[in-house]
Design an enzyme around this catalytic site. Structure first.
Site, short mmCIF file in Angstrom:
data_model
loop_
_atom_site.label_atom_id
_atom_site.label_comp_id
_atom_site.label_asym_id
_atom_site.label_seq_id
_atom_site.Cartn_x
_atom_site.Cartn_y
_atom_site.Cartn_z
N GLU A 104 0.90 -1.34 0.11
CA GLU A 104 0.03 0.23 -0.04
C GLU A 104 0.97 1.10 -0.09
OE1 GLU A 104 -3.67 -0.48 2.59
OE2 GLU A 104 -3.27 1.44 3.10
N ASP A 106 0.13 5.23 0.74
CA ASP A 106 -1.13 5.89 1.14
C ASP A 106 -0.53 7.58 1.25
OD1 ASP A 106 -2.20 3.71 1.83
OD2 ASP A 106 -1.56 3.56 4.09
N GLU A 108 -3.25 10.13 3.34
CA GLU A 108 -4.46 10.19 4.26
C GLU A 108 -4.47 11.68 4.74
OE1 GLU A 108 -5.64 5.88 5.89
OE2 GLU A 108 -4.11 6.90 7.00
N THR A 122 1.24 10.13 5.49
CA THR A 122 1.82 9.06 4.51
C THR A 122 2.39 7.95 4.88
OG1 THR A 122 3.90 10.07 4.01
CG2 THR A 122 2.09 11.17 2.85
#
Ligand SMILES: *[C@@H]1O[C@H](CO)[C@@H](O)[C@H](O)[C@H]1NC(C)=O
Ligand SMILES: *[C@@H]1O[C@H](CO)[C@@H](O)[C@H](O)[C@H]1NC(C)=O
Ligand SMILES: *[C@@H]1O[C@H](CO)[C@@H](O)[C@H](O)[C@H]1NC(C)=O
Length: 291
Positions: A104, A106, A108, A122
């Site tokens: 993943e 990310d 956010e 992150t």
């Protein structure tokens, strides 16, 4: 806009001798994205040019890309929940489907009370493990207008960009065994959900449901990427079409990244010695960009 795809064969590195569908997708979201959570809480508007996600007490909402990708450069423009967004989490990330290894990358966005700063959170998960958080305050109000958030993912680097300014670099290494996502294809995802247990001031400020629904907007998705087709061999690229596959930060970008680290980073796991008393994870040794 139709997507333009071509099939090419090339050797980039000996270990990346593959065949692929190389695609550049741009423009309408509905060509590339499908709503997968929250039913009518998520809406495709303006003939597929705009996607809104909303959150109320009953449900959040989300979407995913129709394609899976193995490496690429992905852009999306987001305008975050305005006003009191405390407790809300808006996301835009890449994630593998595979059960063998959870990967993943990310972005956010942790909401806040009116006037207080969002946190851009992150993280990178690879081979099932995350714990690679870096957090930032943005240098603009992310609720006032759309801004571009990009992920570059190639075999050597993951780079996060905000409006073309690199904010984070995660480097692969041949000399040290760095956990790095190179095998599992990933999809783009986005979501808006209730994270009041931890999002704002560590969970002490809760979501104020009298202000619901909360809404975030997405537009102008583009992917210069290898599209994964299951059963076929993994991706490789034609270098004339895919400078992103070998892209690294140039000296000007390194200066910009240093500016971000110096002025806007608020948390770096590679600097959190309390959390790693027995030594930092191996990738911290090759993270060359320090303030
Ligand atoms: C919210 O605002 C407070 C006060 O300025 C700040 O400490 C915090 O980092 C901000 N962001 C979040 C997500 O809590
Ligand atoms: C929640 O929002 C409402 C409407 O804006 C406001 O009147 C109320 O004081 C807020 N509640 C809290 C706990 O802040
Ligand atoms: C949409 O994104 C592309 C890059 O992917 C950029 O060149 C273009 O300016 C963007 N459009 C808008 C309206 O910002």
């Amino acid at each position: 806009m139709p997507s333009s795809c071509s099939k090419t064969h090339i050797s980039l590195l000996v270990i990346f001798l593959f065949s692929l569908h190389l695609c550049a997708h741009a423009g309408d979201l509905d060509q590339n994205i499908e709503i997968n959570w929250g039913n009518d809480q998520a809406q495709m508007l303006n003939s597929g040019q705009l996607l809104t996600l909303s959150l109320d007490r009953a449900s959040g909402s989300g979407f995913q890309s129709k394609n899976e990708y193995l490496f690429g450069k992905f852009h999306m423009q987001l305008k975050l929940v305005p006003g009191n967004s405390a407790g809300t989490v808006t996301t835009y990330y890449l994630r593998s489907q595979g059960s063998t290894s959870w990967e993943e990358i990310d972005f956010e966005f942790l909401g806040n009370l009116s006037g207080d700063p969002y946190i851009l959170h992150t993280n990178i998960y690879t081979q099932g493990n995350g714990n690679r958080e870096q957090q930032f305050y943005l240098w603009f109000d992310p609720t006032a207008d759309f801004h571009t958030y990009s992920i570059l993912w190639n075999p050597q680097f993951i780079i996060f960009y905000v409006d073309d300014i690199p904010i984070r670099e995660y480097k692969n290494s041949v000399s040290i065994d760095i956990p790095f996502p190179t095998k599992e294809p990933m999809r783009i995802h986005g979501s808006l959900w209730d994270g009041e247990g931890w999002a704002t001031r560590g969970g002490s400020v809760k979501t104020n449901w009298t202000e619901a629904p909360f809404t975030a907007s997405y537009r102008n998705f583009s992917a210069n990427a290898c599209v994964w087709s299951s059963g076929a061999s993994p991706c490789a690229v034609n270098s004339s079409d895919a400078t992103w596959m070998t892209q690294v930060l140039d000296p000007k970008e390194v200066e910009k990244l240093k500016w971000v680290v110096r002025n806007h980073m608020i948390y770096d796991y590679c600097a959190d010695s309390k959390r790693f008393p027995d030594g930092f994870p191996p990738e911290c040794a090759v993270t060359v960009i320090k303030e």
